[in-house]
Design a protein around this motif. Sequence first.
Motif, PDB file in Angstrom:
ATOM      1  N   GLU A   1     -20.422   7.850  -4.914  1.00 55.30           N
ATOM      2  CA  GLU A   1     -20.705   8.962  -4.715  1.00 55.30           C
ATOM      3  C   GLU A   1     -20.356   9.942  -3.781  1.00 55.30           C
ATOM      4  O   GLU A   1     -19.274  10.983  -3.712  1.00 55.30           O
ATOM      5  N   ALA A   2     -20.636   9.471  -2.681  1.00 54.21           N
ATOM      6  CA  ALA A   2     -20.038  10.039  -1.126  1.00 54.21           C
ATOM      7  C   ALA A   2     -18.171   9.457  -1.394  1.00 54.21           C
ATOM      8  O   ALA A   2     -18.030  10.542  -0.637  1.00 54.21           O
ATOM      9  N   ALA A   3     -17.910   8.638  -1.775  1.00 55.68           N
ATOM     10  CA  ALA A   3     -16.428   8.744  -2.274  1.00 55.68           C
ATOM     11  C   ALA A   3     -15.518   9.901  -2.984  1.00 55.68           C
ATOM     12  O   ALA A   3     -14.471  10.428  -2.356  1.00 55.68           O
ATOM     13  N   ARG A   4     -16.930   9.977  -4.229  1.00 56.17           N
ATOM     14  CA  ARG A   4     -16.123  11.182  -4.951  1.00 56.17           C
ATOM     15  C   ARG A   4     -15.920  12.332  -4.200  1.00 56.17           C
ATOM     16  O   ARG A   4     -15.027  13.126  -4.215  1.00 56.17           O
ATOM     17  N   ARG A   5     -17.116  12.284  -3.298  1.00 58.99           N
ATOM     18  CA  ARG A   5     -17.754  14.149  -2.506  1.00 58.99           C
ATOM     19  C   ARG A   5     -16.413  13.504  -1.687  1.00 58.99           C
ATOM     20  O   ARG A   5     -15.368  15.075  -1.172  1.00 58.99           O
ATOM     21  N   ALA A   6     -15.659  13.168  -1.618  1.00 56.89           N
ATOM     22  CA  ALA A   6     -15.151  13.180  -0.107  1.00 56.89           C
ATOM     23  C   ALA A   6     -12.916  13.355  -0.753  1.00 56.89           C
ATOM     24  O   ALA A   6     -12.485  13.819   0.052  1.00 56.89           O
ATOM     25  N   PHE A   7     -12.678  12.491  -2.188  1.00 58.68           N
ATOM     26  CA  PHE A   7     -12.234  13.084  -2.672  1.00 58.68           C
ATOM     27  C   PHE A   7     -11.527  14.926  -3.090  1.00 58.68           C
ATOM     28  O   PHE A   7     -10.769  14.577  -2.703  1.00 58.68           O
ATOM     29  N   ALA A   8     -12.661  14.856  -3.508  1.00 57.66           N
ATOM     30  CA  ALA A   8     -12.976  16.367  -4.176  1.00 57.66           C
ATOM     31  C   ALA A   8     -12.406  17.494  -2.618  1.00 57.66           C
ATOM     32  O   ALA A   8     -12.160  18.197  -3.018  1.00 57.66           O
ATOM     33  N   GLU A   9     -12.918  16.682  -1.072  1.00 61.10           N
ATOM     34  CA  GLU A   9     -12.466  17.771  -0.003  1.00 61.10           C
ATOM     35  C   GLU A   9     -11.114  17.073   0.661  1.00 61.10           C
ATOM     36  O   GLU A   9     -11.016  17.795   1.453  1.00 61.10           O
ATOM     37  N   GLY A  10     -10.420  16.359  -0.442  1.00 59.14           N
ATOM     38  CA  GLY A  10      -9.206  16.448   0.261  1.00 59.14           C
ATOM     39  C   GLY A  10      -8.810  15.474   0.705  1.00 59.14           C
ATOM     40  O   GLY A  10      -7.729  14.926   1.740  1.00 59.14           O
ATOM     41  N   TYR A  11      -9.830  14.433   0.947  1.00 56.94           N
ATOM     42  CA  TYR A  11      -9.450  12.177   1.252  1.00 56.94           C
ATOM     43  C   TYR A  11      -8.847  12.232   0.513  1.00 56.94           C
ATOM     44  O   TYR A  11      -8.715  11.941  -0.700  1.00 56.94           O
ATOM     45  N   ARG A  12      -7.200  11.573   0.881  1.00 59.66           N
ATOM     46  CA  ARG A  12      -6.767  10.493   0.540  1.00 59.66           C
ATOM     47  C   ARG A  12      -8.036   9.321  -0.168  1.00 59.66           C
ATOM     48  O   ARG A  12      -7.439   8.299  -0.907  1.00 59.66           O
ATOM     49  N   MET A  13      -8.354   9.001   1.112  1.00 60.37           N
ATOM     50  CA  MET A  13      -8.613   6.883   1.039  1.00 60.37           C
ATOM     51  C   MET A  13     -10.573   7.585   1.088  1.00 60.37           C
ATOM     52  O   MET A  13     -11.056   8.539   2.416  1.00 60.37           O
ATOM     53  N   ALA A  14     -11.181   6.232   0.652  1.00 56.23           N
ATOM     54  CA  ALA A  14     -12.837   6.596   0.511  1.00 56.23           C
ATOM     55  C   ALA A  14     -13.195   5.235   0.281  1.00 56.23           C
ATOM     56  O   ALA A  14     -12.476   4.838  -0.322  1.00 56.23           O
TER      57      ALA A  14
ATOM     58  N   LEU B   1       0.638  -1.361   0.246  1.00 55.82           N
ATOM     59  CA  LEU B   1       0.147   0.264   0.177  1.00 55.82           C
ATOM     60  C   LEU B   1       0.667   1.269  -0.347  1.00 55.82           C
ATOM     61  O   LEU B   1      -0.007   2.382  -0.640  1.00 55.82           O
ATOM     62  N   LYS B   2       1.893   0.676   0.433  1.00 59.23           N
ATOM     63  CA  LYS B   2       2.828   2.341   0.898  1.00 59.23           C
ATOM     64  C   LYS B   2       3.239   2.998  -1.169  1.00 59.23           C
ATOM     65  O   LYS B   2       3.246   4.723  -0.784  1.00 59.23           O
ATOM     66  N   PRO B   3       3.438   2.461  -1.786  1.00 58.87           N
ATOM     67  CA  PRO B   3       3.905   3.532  -2.780  1.00 58.87           C
ATOM     68  C   PRO B   3       2.114   4.685  -3.328  1.00 58.87           C
ATOM     69  O   PRO B   3       2.320   5.636  -3.549  1.00 58.87           O
ATOM     70  N   ALA B   4       1.633   3.483  -3.320  1.00 54.97           N
ATOM     71  CA  ALA B   4      -0.321   4.653  -2.943  1.00 54.97           C
ATOM     72  C   ALA B   4       0.355   5.621  -2.392  1.00 54.97           C
ATOM     73  O   ALA B   4      -0.612   6.884  -2.719  1.00 54.97           O
ATOM     74  N   LEU B   5      -0.220   5.281  -1.135  1.00 52.35           N
ATOM     75  CA  LEU B   5       0.370   6.156  -0.354  1.00 52.35           C
ATOM     76  C   LEU B   5       0.668   7.598  -0.027  1.00 52.35           C
ATOM     77  O   LEU B   5       1.247   8.768  -0.359  1.00 52.35           O
ATOM     78  N   HIS B   6       2.281   7.400  -1.142  1.00 58.49           N
ATOM     79  CA  HIS B   6       3.664   8.485  -1.096  1.00 58.49           C
ATOM     80  C   HIS B   6       2.641   9.017  -2.597  1.00 58.49           C
ATOM     81  O   HIS B   6       3.111   9.854  -2.332  1.00 58.49           O
ATOM     82  N   ALA B   7       2.393   8.284  -3.709  1.00 60.47           N
ATOM     83  CA  ALA B   7       2.127   8.759  -4.907  1.00 60.47           C
ATOM     84  C   ALA B   7       1.347  10.113  -4.535  1.00 60.47           C
ATOM     85  O   ALA B   7       1.054  11.098  -5.473  1.00 60.47           O
ATOM     86  N   GLY B   8      -0.007   9.947  -3.413  1.00 58.78           N
ATOM     87  CA  GLY B   8      -0.613  10.951  -3.222  1.00 58.78           C
ATOM     88  C   GLY B   8      -2.660  11.367  -4.237  1.00 58.78           C
ATOM     89  O   GLY B   8      -2.881  12.440  -4.297  1.00 58.78           O
ATOM     90  N   ALA B   9      -2.117  10.131  -5.037  1.00 61.72           N
ATOM     91  CA  ALA B   9      -3.304   9.627  -5.841  1.00 61.72           C
ATOM     92  C   ALA B   9      -4.346   9.116  -4.628  1.00 61.72           C
ATOM     93  O   ALA B   9      -4.313   8.300  -3.834  1.00 61.72           O
ATOM     94  N   PRO B  10      -5.807   9.148  -5.277  1.00 59.82           N
ATOM     95  CA  PRO B  10      -7.116   9.023  -4.824  1.00 59.82           C
ATOM     96  C   PRO B  10      -6.975   7.582  -4.384  1.00 59.82           C
ATOM     97  O   PRO B  10      -6.782   6.344  -5.373  1.00 59.82           O
ATOM     98  N   LEU B  11      -7.320   7.122  -3.171  1.00 62.68           N
ATOM     99  CA  LEU B  11      -7.710   5.817  -3.591  1.00 62.68           C
ATOM    100  C   LEU B  11      -8.723   5.026  -2.953  1.00 62.68           C
ATOM    101  O   LEU B  11      -9.655   5.395  -1.616  1.00 62.68           O
TER     102      LEU B  11
END
Length: 256
Positions: A210-223, A6-16
Amino acid sequence: MLFESLKPALHAGAPLDLIWLALGSVPVAEFAARARPGALVLDLQHGLWERGTLEAAIGAAAQRVPVIARCAENTHAAIAQALDAGAASVLVPLVETAGEARRAVEASRYPPHGRRSGGGVRPLLAGVDAMLAADREVAVGVLIETAAGVANVEDIAATPGIDYLFIGTGDLALSRGTHDAEVLARDCERVLQAARRHGLACGLFTADAEAARRAFAEGYRMAVCANDIDLVRNGFLAARAHSLGAAANPAGNPHE
């Protein structure tokens, strides 16, 4: 490698995007892994997973996607069980202090970085060197899901060895004694900002895509984009409604 890290994805900064699995079904875990989400979460705290099905599910999924085990509790035994089964990450519940965060990290790493006991069938399959290499890739997440956890989130986020924070809104509402959306939103924002200040990813339990997309838009990295309980329940309800239709469902239908 023992698992997809999981670490490479956490470091990459993309939404998970996460698929959350509680029903304890190995085939469902394999199907979910084939969808290639950012990670699978196996819920060992409230789900139906047993040791055998946990091992089998991770064996079926862990080479395709990272597997996060939401542990039953913050103990060495619970964390060791998840990691010995081959999970790439542990998500430790109900963390309220920096001391509890340190305990989670210690239980997740072998000496000299922690106090995890060496062993387990899967970790030793490729030998001790491979076991130690996998240890360096284990990601440790903690659930912030109480008022005390929110109050101490800066110290928790500053704990060495913590890789991400995750907000459990259901337990947080119980801890606050309210489901007031504004109160919970303030708590969530406080955790999100603490994670950002300390360079950590922050996750949020969400009900659907849909809720996950909103969370990503708010700056969360995991949803959470899907969970097996809702998918199965809603799938059965939708299939039945579609098969009967409004006109074919008279008032006296014994199934209603």
